[in-house]
Design a protein around this motif. Sequence first.
Motif, short mmCIF file in Angstrom:
data_model
loop_
_atom_site.label_atom_id
_atom_site.label_comp_id
_atom_site.label_asym_id
_atom_site.label_seq_id
_atom_site.Cartn_x
_atom_site.Cartn_y
_atom_site.Cartn_z
N ARG A 30 50.33 26.17 34.25
CA ARG A 30 50.79 24.79 34.77
C ARG A 30 51.99 24.81 35.43
N TYR A 31 52.64 25.92 35.52
CA TYR A 31 54.12 25.92 35.75
C TYR A 31 54.13 26.53 37.28
N ALA A 32 55.04 25.81 37.99
CA ALA A 32 55.48 26.66 39.17
C ALA A 32 56.75 27.60 38.77
N VAL A 33 56.76 28.65 39.49
CA VAL A 33 57.85 29.59 38.96
C VAL A 33 58.53 30.29 40.44
N ALA A 34 59.70 30.54 40.18
CA ALA A 34 60.57 30.90 41.31
C ALA A 34 61.67 31.97 40.90
N TRP A 35 62.09 32.55 41.95
CA TRP A 35 63.09 33.65 41.76
C TRP A 35 64.25 33.03 42.40
N PHE A 36 65.41 33.16 41.95
CA PHE A 36 66.64 32.84 42.53
C PHE A 36 67.32 34.16 42.40
N ARG A 37 68.76 34.25 43.14
CA ARG A 37 69.61 35.33 43.03
C ARG A 37 70.92 34.85 43.30
N GLN A 38 71.91 35.63 42.72
CA GLN A 38 73.22 35.22 42.71
C GLN A 38 74.16 36.29 43.14
N ALA A 39 74.70 36.53 43.84
CA ALA A 39 75.72 37.74 44.37
C ALA A 39 77.02 37.61 43.85
N PRO A 40 77.92 38.53 43.60
CA PRO A 40 79.11 38.31 43.26
C PRO A 40 80.13 37.16 44.15
N GLY A 41 80.63 36.16 43.58
CA GLY A 41 81.37 35.30 44.36
C GLY A 41 80.56 34.16 45.05
N ASN A 42 79.18 34.38 45.08
CA ASN A 42 78.31 33.43 45.67
C ASN A 42 77.66 32.24 44.64
N GLU A 43 77.04 31.47 45.23
CA GLU A 43 76.40 30.65 44.56
C GLU A 43 74.91 31.00 44.41
N TYR A 93 69.12 38.82 39.69
CA TYR A 93 67.93 37.88 40.08
C TYR A 93 67.37 37.17 38.81
N TYR A 94 67.09 35.93 38.84
CA TYR A 94 66.82 35.30 38.02
C TYR A 94 65.44 34.73 38.21
N CYS A 95 64.45 34.39 37.11
CA CYS A 95 63.30 33.66 37.36
C CYS A 95 63.39 32.40 36.84
N ALA A 96 62.90 31.27 37.26
CA ALA A 96 62.98 30.04 36.55
C ALA A 96 61.37 29.43 36.93
N ALA A 97 61.40 28.27 36.09
CA ALA A 97 59.98 27.49 36.11
C ALA A 97 60.09 26.08 35.87
N LYS A 98 59.03 25.40 36.47
CA LYS A 98 59.10 24.01 36.27
C LYS A 98 57.81 23.58 36.16
N PRO A 99 57.18 22.44 35.07
CA PRO A 99 55.86 22.00 34.86
C PRO A 99 55.26 21.21 36.02
N THR A 100 55.22 21.77 37.37
CA THR A 100 54.53 21.10 38.39
C THR A 100 53.55 21.74 38.97
N ILE A 101 52.97 21.12 39.92
CA ILE A 101 52.11 21.86 40.67
C ILE A 101 52.72 22.62 41.72
N LEU A 102 53.54 21.96 42.48
CA LEU A 102 53.83 22.67 43.80
C LEU A 102 55.29 23.64 43.54
N THR A 103 55.66 24.27 44.64
CA THR A 103 56.83 24.88 44.60
C THR A 103 57.97 24.18 44.94
N ALA A 104 59.12 24.74 44.67
CA ALA A 104 60.38 23.86 45.20
C ALA A 104 61.68 25.10 45.43
N SER A 105 62.45 24.70 46.21
CA SER A 105 63.43 25.48 46.56
C SER A 105 65.03 25.13 45.89
N ILE A 106 64.82 23.92 45.12
CA ILE A 106 66.09 23.42 44.68
C ILE A 106 66.35 23.80 43.35
N LEU A 107 67.33 24.56 43.23
CA LEU A 107 67.77 25.04 41.85
C LEU A 107 67.55 23.98 40.76
#
Length: 123
Positions: A30-43, A93-107
Motif C-alpha cells: 500500500r506504500y509508494a516508495v522512492a529513492w533519494f540521494r545526497q551528495a556531499p555539500g548538496n541537498e 542513496y536513501y529509500c523512503a516510503a509513504k502510505p499513498t497510491i501515487l508517487t511523489a518527488s517531494i522529500l
Amino acid sequence: VQLQASGGGLVQAGGSLRLSCAASGHSFSRYAVAWFRQAPGNEREFVAAIGRAVLNTEYAADVKGGFTISRENDKKMVYLQMNSLKPEDTALYYCAAKPTILTASILGQYNYWGQGTLVTVSS
C-alpha cells in the motif's frame, strides 16, 4: 514500516549497480516508495519513485533512461537498477516510503526513511 537500503559500492564510470530497499511491517504493498540521494555539500534530491501499481513510476530528469525502479511486494522489496553510472551519481542513496497510491518527488511527503547506502562512481 521500517526500511533498509543496501547494494551501494564503488564502481567505474559506465558501470552498473542495483540498490535494494527491504521493508518490514504490514501492508507494504500500500506504500509508494522512492529513492533519494545526497551528495556531499548538496541537498537531498529525488531520484525515482514507484507507486502501489508497478507501472506508476516517476524519475528525475537526469536519471531517466539510465535508472529503473521496480518492486516485489511479496518480498517487500524495492530495487533501483542504475546503469551507465557517472561520477556525478556519487552520493548517499536513501529509500523512503509513504502510505499513498501515487508517487511523489517531494522529500517532505515521505514519512518513513531508511539509512543511506553509499554509491561511489570513479572516473
